[in-house]
Scaffold this motif. Structure first.
Motif, mmCIF file in Angstrom:
data_model
loop_
_atom_site.group_PDB
_atom_site.id
_atom_site.type_symbol
_atom_site.label_atom_id
_atom_site.label_comp_id
_atom_site.label_asym_id
_atom_site.label_seq_id
_atom_site.Cartn_x
_atom_site.Cartn_y
_atom_site.Cartn_z
ATOM 1 N N SER A 191 -16.532 -1.324 -81.675
ATOM 2 C CA SER A 191 -15.589 -0.223 -81.868
ATOM 3 C C SER A 191 -14.176 -0.782 -81.768
ATOM 4 C CB SER A 191 -15.813 0.859 -80.809
ATOM 5 O OG SER A 191 -15.638 0.326 -79.504
ATOM 6 N N ILE A 192 -13.268 -0.234 -82.564
ATOM 7 C CA ILE A 192 -11.921 -0.783 -82.667
ATOM 8 C C ILE A 192 -10.909 0.297 -82.300
ATOM 9 C CG2 ILE A 192 -10.257 -1.939 -84.165
ATOM 10 C CD1 ILE A 192 -12.591 -2.855 -85.902
ATOM 11 N N GLU A 193 -9.932 -0.085 -81.501
ATOM 12 C CA GLU A 193 -8.912 0.850 -81.027
ATOM 13 C C GLU A 193 -7.536 0.224 -81.219
ATOM 14 O OE1 GLU A 193 -7.419 2.513 -76.680
ATOM 15 O OE2 GLU A 193 -9.572 2.250 -77.046
ATOM 16 N N ALA A 194 -6.588 1.021 -81.680
ATOM 17 C CA ALA A 194 -5.209 0.551 -81.802
ATOM 18 C C ALA A 194 -4.464 0.806 -80.502
ATOM 19 C CB ALA A 194 -4.505 1.261 -82.953
ATOM 20 N N VAL A 195 -3.704 -0.174 -80.078
ATOM 21 C CA VAL A 195 -2.816 -0.022 -78.928
ATOM 22 C C VAL A 195 -1.404 0.108 -79.488
ATOM 23 C CG1 VAL A 195 -1.963 -1.045 -76.793
ATOM 24 C CG2 VAL A 195 -4.347 -1.404 -77.486
ATOM 25 N N ASP A 196 -0.860 1.304 -79.433
ATOM 26 C CA ASP A 196 0.473 1.569 -79.983
ATOM 27 C C ASP A 196 1.520 1.009 -79.024
ATOM 28 O OD1 ASP A 196 2.800 2.519 -81.074
ATOM 29 O OD2 ASP A 196 2.032 4.542 -81.467
ATOM 30 N N LEU A 197 2.129 -0.101 -79.406
ATOM 31 C CA LEU A 197 3.091 -0.755 -78.520
ATOM 32 C C LEU A 197 4.384 0.045 -78.369
ATOM 33 C CD1 LEU A 197 2.637 -4.493 -79.616
ATOM 34 C CD2 LEU A 197 1.660 -3.314 -77.635
ATOM 35 N N ARG A 198 4.574 1.052 -79.190
ATOM 36 C CA ARG A 198 5.732 1.926 -79.007
ATOM 37 C C ARG A 198 5.539 2.845 -77.810
ATOM 38 N NH1 ARG A 198 5.506 4.170 -85.083
ATOM 39 N NH2 ARG A 198 3.431 4.595 -84.232
ATOM 40 N N ARG A 199 4.288 3.172 -77.506
ATOM 41 C CA ARG A 199 3.998 4.053 -76.367
ATOM 42 C C ARG A 199 3.511 3.281 -75.155
ATOM 43 N NH1 ARG A 199 -0.040 8.553 -78.457
ATOM 44 N NH2 ARG A 199 -1.209 6.635 -78.815
ATOM 45 N N ASP A 200 2.779 2.184 -75.374
ATOM 46 C CA ASP A 200 2.218 1.388 -74.266
ATOM 47 C C ASP A 200 2.673 -0.055 -74.393
ATOM 48 O OD1 ASP A 200 0.471 3.446 -73.024
ATOM 49 O OD2 ASP A 200 -0.546 3.357 -74.974
ATOM 50 N N PRO A 201 3.973 -0.318 -74.226
ATOM 51 C CA PRO A 201 4.467 -1.691 -74.386
ATOM 52 C C PRO A 201 4.093 -2.570 -73.198
ATOM 53 C CG PRO A 201 6.235 -0.295 -73.627
ATOM 54 C CD PRO A 201 5.068 0.619 -73.851
ATOM 55 N N PRO A 202 4.038 -3.875 -73.411
ATOM 56 C CA PRO A 202 3.812 -4.777 -72.277
ATOM 57 C C PRO A 202 5.065 -4.833 -71.409
ATOM 58 C CG PRO A 202 4.180 -6.032 -74.277
ATOM 59 C CD PRO A 202 4.111 -4.600 -74.685
ATOM 60 N N PRO A 203 4.952 -5.326 -70.169
ATOM 61 C CA PRO A 203 6.131 -5.485 -69.313
ATOM 62 C C PRO A 203 7.136 -6.436 -69.966
ATOM 63 C CG PRO A 203 4.114 -5.750 -68.046
ATOM 64 C CD PRO A 203 3.717 -5.731 -69.490
ATOM 65 N N PRO A 204 8.397 -6.388 -69.550
ATOM 66 C CA PRO A 204 9.397 -7.303 -70.113
ATOM 67 C C PRO A 204 8.961 -8.766 -70.008
ATOM 68 C CG PRO A 204 10.460 -5.628 -68.768
ATOM 69 C CD PRO A 204 8.981 -5.465 -68.559
ATOM 70 N N ARG A 205 9.224 -9.526 -71.091
ATOM 71 C CA ARG A 205 8.891 -10.952 -71.201
ATOM 72 C C ARG A 205 7.385 -11.200 -71.101
ATOM 73 N NH1 ARG A 205 13.308 -10.563 -68.204
ATOM 74 N NH2 ARG A 205 12.163 -10.785 -66.256
ATOM 75 N N HIS A 206 6.607 -10.172 -71.371
ATOM 76 C CA HIS A 206 5.156 -10.303 -71.446
ATOM 77 C C HIS A 206 4.687 -9.763 -72.797
ATOM 78 C CE1 HIS A 206 5.689 -10.917 -67.157
ATOM 79 N NE2 HIS A 206 4.435 -11.329 -67.072
ATOM 80 N N PHE A 207 3.435 -10.067 -73.150
ATOM 81 C CA PHE A 207 2.950 -9.735 -74.491
ATOM 82 C C PHE A 207 1.578 -9.069 -74.483
ATOM 83 C CE2 PHE A 207 5.783 -13.351 -74.531
ATOM 84 C CZ PHE A 207 6.768 -12.905 -75.407
ATOM 85 N N ILE A 208 0.983 -8.920 -73.315
ATOM 86 C CA ILE A 208 -0.302 -8.229 -73.181
ATOM 87 C C ILE A 208 -0.027 -6.858 -72.592
ATOM 88 C CG2 ILE A 208 -2.590 -8.271 -72.128
ATOM 89 C CD1 ILE A 208 -2.409 -11.305 -72.024
ATOM 90 N N SER A 209 -0.369 -5.816 -73.330
ATOM 91 C CA SER A 209 -0.115 -4.449 -72.879
ATOM 92 C C SER A 209 -1.019 -4.102 -71.697
ATOM 93 C CB SER A 209 -0.359 -3.478 -74.027
ATOM 94 O OG SER A 209 -1.741 -3.467 -74.364
ATOM 95 N N PRO A 210 -0.629 -3.128 -70.886
ATOM 96 C CA PRO A 210 -1.502 -2.702 -69.779
ATOM 97 C C PRO A 210 -2.885 -2.257 -70.250
ATOM 98 C CG PRO A 210 0.710 -1.813 -69.508
ATOM 99 C CD PRO A 210 0.666 -2.438 -70.870
#
Length: 745
Positions: free
Chosen positions: A382-401
């Motif tokens: 199953s595939i899910e989109a992580v909208d980085l506009r709503r769930d961005p990673p912490p500053p200077r990081h690239f993996i969203s919560p």
């Protein structure tokens, strides 16, 4: 009586054949491989044709063929293939032929393999080591010296001492075969009903004989490999040879094991990592018919098979099948051409076919065999989109919560996770935060990529590298450099920070020490020795990791941001393939796509797992714009060290583009006349010259012209006429032609 004259093709950058006299003692035929004088040296060449009417004025200037080499001749179908490829790609026939003659004639005689066995004489002196050797060889069997030493646990010197004492006798061993003889019935698979039906249909196609193209279209994990293995097995039973093309050398390790499990022996390999000696022996085994199955990269298509009966192109959509320098060809398309010339079946296998192949299947040019479900009841992830506009990673990081939480759950279950980022190095850009200076390549129109592992800033286009400076070269600020954006090395830092106890492996082409080491790392992942794998497209295709149930794509938008007409197609294929690594054996698979544009058609199609919707939309857009496969393209790139000279030549070349000759537009199938053919020709457009997206590479300025024509138009003929009438490159100016380009950089 006049001496016989033959035309000989030499594997150099020349399109014409040269005439040579045939000594009376030589019995030569077209296809024979010979040695001929060429200037001050001798060259290996191929007799291409008899010349019954040589120019009489050149009779006294013709040289003799030196000798006929003791190797198999090139068959007519291969010579026809060489002519076809050269004509289509506008390459010289000599350079195409060069790809066929990788036979290592310059290597000299091969070193003999020496074997040992027990003799009737006892050694004059006995030691514990010597006793172990005598015990190991007590069965009287012959072993290679190195094998005898390894089996007895002694050094080679102990073996040599026993030979000197007369306790062991030596003999010359036959050359080790490049591959064993595969057994078509060694381990017949246990197919599902869908697989059994597909295999039966494919075997029926082979039984008919002749040319046919079949698209083996199955979801990831559906068992496509096992299906086309049945076609290979039938070809073996018929005593003919099979070629299996693969896009990456890295894919061959697990594949060779799967092949051996099915057929009892590994096939012959053909790729750039073979030693010259191994390559020469493989070439001879293929030409002699001793290699029943060859697995190789795109260049394996040009080997001189004794009796080729089947071509399989695995992962047929992969961009790696395009040769981007020298003779520019697409191995998938040329495989279809060779199959047509040789009148043999061709199988194209993919979970995400190229748009060209999909259109051919939809229009009935290719047969389609579908495998819509995974083998053994496994479910598609199953595939899910992580909208980085709503769930961005912490500053200077690239993996969203969201993705970090999913990885945490996966590790708690004892499963593996794959984090995918198709960007090598630590960061794609380094700048000074004091003055904004950016590190750029002095030879190319590109930024330098930070590679922390190598401790260098590197250009990915020309290879230029420099160490990390302490001070900014523009403002002299100290410790002012900041990395912008992530690469896989930077992602590794973040992963180790988030999951300190996890076993982490980074797989990237620039970190590969050797092919053997890469194969070991893939085996370690499959065995569960790593918890988190961070990888580029190297891990996106063809691999089977039983414990991998989670795939996280760090930047799903990365491939959508350029103007390439295939950007959407390639992004869809790449992300579909990489997510398809999840859940292939046990447990449910999950894919997370981190994106800033979840509404993009590619992302929406991936989440909905609606492949047909994506292809419908993409095909409709291509057809409306007359882009391939509904039209044809050719790229002409002019390059040179001086910008003004390069631009002047490119403009002169554009002015020389001929008015379309009606003869180049073939008549339609209904016999349309000149007026209709003229209408077809009027649609040919020459665009440019304009700066290429990479306007400077290796110190050379680059301008590009693009030719766009209808699908039925003889584009190669048009280009040939254009080049004949146009200006010729002089000095350092270089002109590169790519018919059916895949890259627009």
């Amino acid at each position: 009586m006049p001496r016989r004259v033959v035309d000989v093709l030499v594997p150099v950058a020349l399109d014409r054949a040269y005439s040579y006299r045939v000594p009376d003692e030589l019995d030569l035929h077209p296809g024979d491989i010979v040695s001929v004088p060429l200037g001050a040296r001798e060259a290996t060449a191929v007799v291409w044709a008899d010349n019954p009417k040589p120019n009489p004025r050149l009779d006294n200037r013709l040289k003799d063929v030196e000798e006929k080499l003791d190797v198999p001749s090139l068959r007519p179908e291969l010579r026809g293939f060489v002519d076809w490829v050269a004509n289509y790609t506008l390459s010289s026939r000599g350079m195409v032929l060069r790809m066929c003659l990788r036979m290592g004639e310059h290597l000299g005689a091969e070193r003999e393999r020496v074997g040992v066995r027990l003799a009737d004489r006892a050694p004059a002196r006995m030691t514990a080591a010597r006793s172990r050797v005598l015990a190991a060889l007590a069965d009287g069997m012959v072993r290679a010296k190195s094998d005898a030493a390894r089996e007895a646990g002694v050094s080679a010197g102990v073996i040599d001492g026993l030979i000197d004492d007369g306790a062991l006798e030596t003999m010359v061993l036959p050359a080790e075969p490049v591959a064993g003889k595969p057994d078509a019935d060694f381990n017949a698979p246990d197919f599902s009903p869908a697989q059994r039906a597909a295999a039966a249909e494919l075997k029926a196609t082979l039984a008919k004989g002749g040319y046919a193209v079949t698209l083996l279209d199955g979801v990831t994990g559906s068992g496509k490999t096992e299906i086309y293995f049945e076609a290979v097995a039938d070809t073996i039973r018929r005593g003919r040879q099979s070629l299996i093309l693969m896009p990456e050398i890295a894919l061959t390790a697990a594949f060779l094991d799967r092949f051996a499990a099915r057929f009892g022996e590994k096939p012959a390999e053909w790729h750039s990592q073979l030693t010259p000696r191994r390559r020469a022996r493989t070439w001879k085994a293929v030409a002699d018919g001793q290699a029943a199955v060859v697995v190789g990269a795109r260049s394996a298509l040009f080997l001189p098979y004794a009796d080729l009966g089947l071509i399989v192109v695995d992962e047929e959509h992969d961009p790696a099948y395009k040769q981007e320098d020298g003779v520019r060809y697409h191995a998938r398309d040329m495989a279809v051409v060779r199959g047509h010339i040789a009148r043999i079946p061709v199988v194209l296998s993919s979970a995400t076919p190229s748009v060209e192949t999909e259109v051919n299947a939809r229009r009935g040019r290719y047969a389609r065999l579908s495998l819509p479900e995974r083998f053994g009841g496994a479910r598609l992830p199953s595939i899910e989109a992580v909208d980085l506009r709503r769930d961005p990673p912490p500053p200077r990081h690239f993996i969203s919560p969201v993705l970090a939480g999913a990885v945490k759950v996966s590790l708690e279950r004892g499963e593996q996770a794959l984090l995918f980022l198709n960007r090598r190095g630590y960061a794609p850009l380094t700048l000074c935060r004091a003055c904004g200076f950016r590190f750029a390549c002095p030879n190319c129109d590109a930024w330098l990529v930070d590679h922390r592992f190598r401790r260098q800033l590197v250009c990915h286009h020309c290879g230029y590298a420099m160490p990390h400076p302490a001070n900014c070269p523009q403002c002299d600020a100290v410790n002012s450099f900041v990395p912008i954006g992530p690469g896989v090395e930077r992602l590794e830092e973040e992963v180790r920070e988030l999951f300190p106890g996890a076993r982490v492996l980074v797989l990237s082409s620039d970190l590969v020490a050797s092919v053997e080491r890469l194969r070991e790392e893939f085996a370690d992942v499959a065995a569960g020795r790593f918890d988190i794998v961070i990888g580029t497209q190297l891990v996106a295709k063809g691999h089977h990791f039983p414990m991998l149930n989670l795939v996280g794509v760090i930047d799903a938008d990365l491939g959508l941001a350029n103007g390439d007409l295939r950007a959407a197609e390639r992004t869809f294929q790449l992300l579909h393939q990489v997510v398809g690594r999840a859940g292939r054996e046990t447990g449910a698979g999950y894919g997370y796509l981190q994106t800033h544009q979840p509404e993009h058609p590619v992302i929406r199609a991936l989440i909905a797992q609606d492949r047909d919707a994506f292809y419908d939309a993409e095909i409709e857009q291509r057809e409306a714009a007359h882009y391939p496969p509904f039209g044809r393209l050719a790229s002409l790139v002019v390059s040179g060290p001086d910008r003004h000279e390069t631009e002047a030549f490119a403009r002169a070349l554009a002015r020389a583009a001929p008015k379309v000759d009606v003869a180049h537009a073939p008549p339609t199938r209904d016999g349309a006349g000149t007026k209709d053919r003229k209408a077809i020709g009027d649609e040919v457009r020459v665009l440019g010259p304009a700066e290429a997206p990479l306007a400077l590479v290796r110190g050379r300025h680059r301008l590009r012209l693009l030719v766009k024509s209808p699908r039925a138009f003889d584009l190669s003929g048009y280009l040939r006429d254009w080049l004949a009438a146009g200006p010729k490159p002089k000095g350092a100016i270089k002109l590169e032609i790519d018919v059916d380009p895949q890259s627009f950089l």
